[in-house]
Each structure stands twice: as structure tokens, then as C-alpha cells.
Scaffold this active site. Sequence first.
Site, PDB file in Angstrom:
ATOM      1  N   ARG A 127       0.867  -1.174   0.000  1.00 48.11           N
ATOM      2  CA  ARG A 127       0.000   0.000   0.000  1.00 48.11           C
ATOM      3  C   ARG A 127       0.907   1.227   0.000  1.00 48.11           C
ATOM      4  O   ARG A 127       1.511   1.549   1.020  1.00 48.11           O
ATOM      5  CB  ARG A 127      -0.865  -0.034   1.258  1.00 48.11           C
ATOM      6  CG  ARG A 127      -1.966   0.986   1.308  1.00 48.11           C
ATOM      7  CD  ARG A 127      -2.600   1.005   2.691  1.00 48.11           C
ATOM      8  NE  ARG A 127      -1.777   1.769   3.625  1.00 48.11           N
ATOM      9  CZ  ARG A 127      -1.663   1.517   4.923  1.00 48.11           C
ATOM     10  NH1 ARG A 127      -2.279   0.506   5.465  1.00 48.11           N
ATOM     11  NH2 ARG A 127      -0.910   2.293   5.697  1.00 48.11           N
TER      12      ARG A 127
ATOM     13  N   HIS B 232      -3.619   4.149   4.826  1.00 50.43           N
ATOM     14  CA  HIS B 232      -4.746   3.199   4.882  1.00 50.43           C
ATOM     15  C   HIS B 232      -5.998   3.866   4.329  1.00 50.43           C
ATOM     16  O   HIS B 232      -6.674   3.346   3.459  1.00 50.43           O
ATOM     17  CB  HIS B 232      -4.953   2.743   6.326  1.00 50.43           C
ATOM     18  CG  HIS B 232      -6.262   2.057   6.550  1.00 50.43           C
ATOM     19  ND1 HIS B 232      -6.534   0.816   6.029  1.00 50.43           N
ATOM     20  CD2 HIS B 232      -7.380   2.437   7.217  1.00 50.43           C
ATOM     21  CE1 HIS B 232      -7.769   0.468   6.375  1.00 50.43           C
ATOM     22  NE2 HIS B 232      -8.297   1.439   7.087  1.00 50.43           N
TER      23      HIS B 232
ATOM     24  N   TYR C  17       4.391   5.294  11.410  1.00 51.73           N
ATOM     25  CA  TYR C  17       4.702   3.886  11.679  1.00 51.73           C
ATOM     26  C   TYR C  17       5.579   3.215  10.628  1.00 51.73           C
ATOM     27  O   TYR C  17       5.900   2.059  10.763  1.00 51.73           O
ATOM     28  CB  TYR C  17       3.410   3.077  11.902  1.00 51.73           C
ATOM     29  CG  TYR C  17       2.376   3.163  10.792  1.00 51.73           C
ATOM     30  CD1 TYR C  17       2.493   2.371   9.650  1.00 51.73           C
ATOM     31  CD2 TYR C  17       1.295   4.038  10.890  1.00 51.73           C
ATOM     32  CE1 TYR C  17       1.547   2.447   8.623  1.00 51.73           C
ATOM     33  CE2 TYR C  17       0.349   4.124   9.875  1.00 51.73           C
ATOM     34  CZ  TYR C  17       0.473   3.332   8.754  1.00 51.73           C
ATOM     35  OH  TYR C  17      -0.453   3.408   7.742  1.00 51.73           O
TER      36      TYR C  17
END
Lengths: 388, 326
Positions: A280, A284, A293
Site C-alpha cells: 500500500r 490506509h 509507523y
Amino acid sequence: MTVESTAARKPRRSGAKRSTTARDTKKQPAGQTELVQLLTPEGERVEHPEYAIDPTPEELRGLYRDMVLTRRFDAEATTLQRQGELGLWASLLGQEAAQIGSGRALHDADYVFPTYREHGVAWCRGVDPTNLLGMFRGVNHGGWDPNSNNFHLYTIVIGSQTLHATGYAMGVAKDGADAAVLAYFGDGASSQGDVAESFTFSAVYNAPVVFFCQNNQWAISEPTEKQTRVPLYQRAQGFGFPGVRVDGNDVLACLAVTKAALERARTGQGPMLIEAFTYRMGAHTTSDDPTRYRSPEERELWETKDPILRLRTLLTREGLADDAYFADLERESDALAKRVRDAVRAMPDPEDMAMFEHIYADGHALVDEERAQFAEYQASFVTAEEGI
Amino acid sequence: MAAEKMSLSKAINASLRTALETDPKVLIMGEDVGKLGGVFRVTDGLQKDFGEDRVIDTPLAESGIVGTAIGLALRGYRPVVEIQFDGFVFPAYDQIVTQLAKMHARSLGKVKLPVVVRIPYGGGIGAVEHHSESPEALFAHVAGLKVVSPANASDAYWMLQQAIDSDDPVIYFEPKRRYHDKSEVDTAAIPGPLHAARVVRQGTDLTLAAYGPMVKVALDAAAAAAEEGKSIEVLDLRSMSPIDFDSVQRSVERTGRLVVVHEAPVFLGTGSEIAARITERCFYHLQAPVLRVGGFHSPYPPSRLEDEYLPGLDRVLDAVDRALAY
């Protein structure tokens, strides 16, 4: 975070017993040893003994066009969210090959159960992309008739749709229909009980369903290591059906493997799990901040595996598409983006009374009562204005 | 077949049999529903007569049962699934609430999910935990679901037929402690509406509203009260979603007093909704506050205590006395 080594990208000789990246075992995490690949990040065609396809130049250009337009649509939706036209957007950036490859493997009679990120698959099913935006704009919870395109509504609850797909496939088998079902989910959903139960049911009833897991490495901020201690495709073995890991950024491999799995299902050989190993590239959703992160280096590494770039390299090198083709496609992308933008801005809010509609097929006394009360309440304002 | 005396569980069996015979799209699914005929033998003999493709033994996974039933319904089937006991429905609660209940609305009516979820519920059979609960309010609270419970064999037969015929998902709660109670079933009759309450005993002093397993308790209480000269009307609600408030209102306008009885905890239960609505509708007719009798805000107790937990004749009569004392 783990990534496959550079060894995986090297062309393999034809007739190898199996696809493997195990040559560089020191850098390989346990189990990450199989990855079906037909097109390397450098745009080289490689052969695979089990999954071979020989697309025509036109088909190759078609796959390229699908990926480019899907990426452009996705980028436009992200922009529309930033401009306040959409409340939220779940970008598919980086997953175009997984979605177009698997989506183009479908027959018309097959049925798809997507998550909320399958914009590329929707494109392949002929769902108008503007219809995908109603949910994200907040004017509806779906926006298309699932049976018009054999493409079910997006499902927000993680993994629920894998059971719907399995039940639907059980029905397909009962009907004796020449069709299969394709169920999408992510690496995060693999932790859900519903996904495990769908594996159990599909295996027990030999249902014609193909599970297509897009392992994009991150479930919001949780890496795949927080979901599983074994490679996801290996889960299938414990349920009694085959699992395979495919290079999810390789549109040809995704197409070939999904075609084979769907055919397997259609011919009564039961379910199969495909793990598309992909990434990805974006957040998200637009509410997410991946810089908290994951490292920029990680994204940069995956940019070298870009699914669109590698097919463009192939098309260019083989002389299958020229500058005029790419320029035409660019214009088509711009036109699509404009159409999407205009459609979203023109999307009307639903009528007030819409919230009382379609709750029940056969009606319900409480809904009727509340609808009437609310209508009366709304009408009271009109009366007051008229009275002034 | 016309009128015949049969037990409530046999009536459900006969109803399922009729549905399987009438519509090839009807399927029975659940744990142990096949060879065993269900742990209560409600599906006894159906697999033998209709085959494993119509009466489907499933893996022991409730979410899977309901989730695959949704998929089958999307394909045009009409699954009737059995959840073995009330307390086991919760693994399937997500599928029921987030998927089954909402799909018709979110598809703007394009998708219909004619799924019936049969749940044997309630206490009084001396079972271990998770086998005696009454979670009907949790389902009635969810828009998109219909929730019903028969109290006798005739309703068991007909309400199930109607639930299967409905294009909406229906949660069909079976009063398991009444499974063996026999009454007349006329399979050639023309049934009343699925969601209509019914006056099962007429009276003038107070209305007792109950459903499922508590209808018998309410009738017994009314009979006992009659010996003391009190005239109690008993209403079998039959449906918890929707609730037939019109029938409750008509009764309360006659009697002026209402006591609602159910096994489920009183707090935020079906009785709370009825008390609130009837207070709104019948404020000037009420001669006493609407009282509720039911379970406590406690986990269903060990079975040696269930006689104290469940509303029995005395607790119902106590509430009747309190209402009449205003």
C-alpha cells in the site's frame, strides 16, 4: 517489515521445478520462499511452469490502460477528499496490478465480493467509478446494483464478505452454474474469525470460491508480522486447499494465477487462496498518517517495484506502445478525472425521508410510524414559514 | 392435513417440512440438524427425506452459518438456519447485525435477504450457562431485523411459514421449555398477520402482556387471579419487532392497567419500550404505572436458582396486585 530480495527479480530459466526466491536464504524470512512472477520490476518477462499466459499486445496495452486509469481515478478521489468533497477515501495506490490482474481474470458469470478498496476490480466489472464515491461522500452506503455487474457492495467490516462469498459459491455449486466467486480481503482480515470460518466452510463444501488476499503489508499501522507468524498463503494448506503467493505488483502473474484458480473452482476442484504480495503506497485511508509507523526508505524500495512502471518498460522495449499511445492515454486519464470530479460535485444529498426507505422489504409498523412523525415535524417548519 | 393436536416442536418440524416441499430454494442449515435431527429433534427426519443438499449439517461456527446463509440468500436461496441455543448466537451477532440486518437498506432495496434465524431460547429446563438466555431485545433494537416468538404449536407452525415467506430477515425465537406442549394446529387455516398481537384471554381489570414461554405463565396467573375475583386480560404479543402497539393500546384503554412479563432482564428490555410507548399513548387511560416483571440485571443464574430468576406465577400476581392497588 520484510521484502523479497533482489534475487526474486532475476529472470528464471524456463522449466524450473518451482518459482523460488530461496537462493538468497540469509536475507529471507522463514517461509517467504515462493512468489509467482511473470514480469520483473525491470520489465522482463519470465516464465513459470505452472502459471503461463501469452497475452496479445492488445491485451497487454489493455492491462496497462486499466492500471493507469485506475491510478488516476484513485488520485482524483484522494484530491477530492483533500478538497472536502469526500469525507474519506481508501486509496489503492500501489495495488493496481493485484486488482486489475485478478479482475481481468473473471468471466461475466463470476461474482465478486470486495472490501472497500477494490476500485480497480470494480473498474474491471464495469461499475462506473463515480458510483464508488457515494459511500465516501456520504450520500449512500453503496451506490450500485450488485447484480448488474456481479460485483457486491463494498464491505466495511473486515472479512465479513468472505463468508458471503462462500455462501454464494455454495449456491453456485447447487445451481450447477459454470461460474466461480472471487472474495477479496487483506492481510489484516486474515486475523478475523470470519476469514477462518470461510476457509472451513468453503473447504468442507468444496465451494467454487477463490480467496484473493492482498497482503499490502500494513493493516492501518499494524504490520503483517502482527497478523501472522506464517506466510499467509500457507494458511490454505491447513484447511485442505492450495495456497499460492504471487507477486502482487506483477499484473501478468496476478492475471495468470487468478485465471487458473477461477478455472479450478469452476471445474469443481474447490477453493484456492491467492496471496498477492504487494504494498500500500499511500495511507490506509485519508485519515491515516503512515509516517508515524513506517520509514520513507520502505516506500522508496517498493517504488522500484511499481506495477505500472514495469509494464510500461515492457511495452516500450518491445515496441508495443509508442509515445502517441501514452499521450492518448494521458488525455483519457485527464478526461476520466474531470468526469469524476464533476460527478462528485454534482452528487445530490439524499432526501430527508430516504433514511426511512428500504429498511425492510415487507415494511415495518415502527418505521411507518416514525416516518409519518418525522414528515409531520418537517412539515411544521414549512407551515411556520408560510405563516410569516 | 387439517386440524391436528401436536407439540410445539413437532409443529415447527411440520412447518419446515411444508416449506421444503413448497419451495426448492428453502434450505435448512445448522449444527446437528441432519442425522441427529437437531439437539431438540426439531429437524427430525428432514435430511432423510430432503437430502444433505437441502438440510445441511454445518461446521460448528455460528458466524459461518449466518454468513454463508447470507451468501446463499444473495444467490436466491431462502436459508432457515438453526442456532443451537440462545447463548451461542453471539459469535453470529456481528453477521446478523452488521450484514444481515443492513444489506437491504444499504443496497437501496436491490438486495433481499430472506433468511430466518431460529433460536431456541429461554430458561426453565435446568440447563448449564449459555443455554437459557432471552436476548430478544438485542435483536429487536436493530433496524432491519424482525423478531418473533410463538407461544403455542399453531403459531409455531404458521409464524415460521410466514417468516420463511418474508423477504426480510426474521429472528425466530422458539420457547424451548414449551417444545413439548401440545395444542391444535390447523395446517389448512388462513393465519393472521405475523406481527399482530392476540388477546388470548379477555378481562376488564388489567392487561397482562407476554410472549413466547411467558404466555402460559400469564394465562395461569389470570386464572389464579380470577379465583380472587379479578378479571385479567392476557395479550400474546407474538412479535417483538415490530410490536403491535395498537393492540396493546386497545386493551389498555379497556382495562386501564398494564403489566408486561418476559424472561429477559427488565432493564432496557421489551417491557421498557412497551411501558414508554403505552404511557405516551394511553396516559389518560392509565390508572397505574405500567409495571414490568422479568429477569434481573444478572447473568442467567445457575439452574438451581432459575425458579427465582424467572417470573413465576407469584411474581406476576404480585405485580398484578401492585398495579390494582393504585
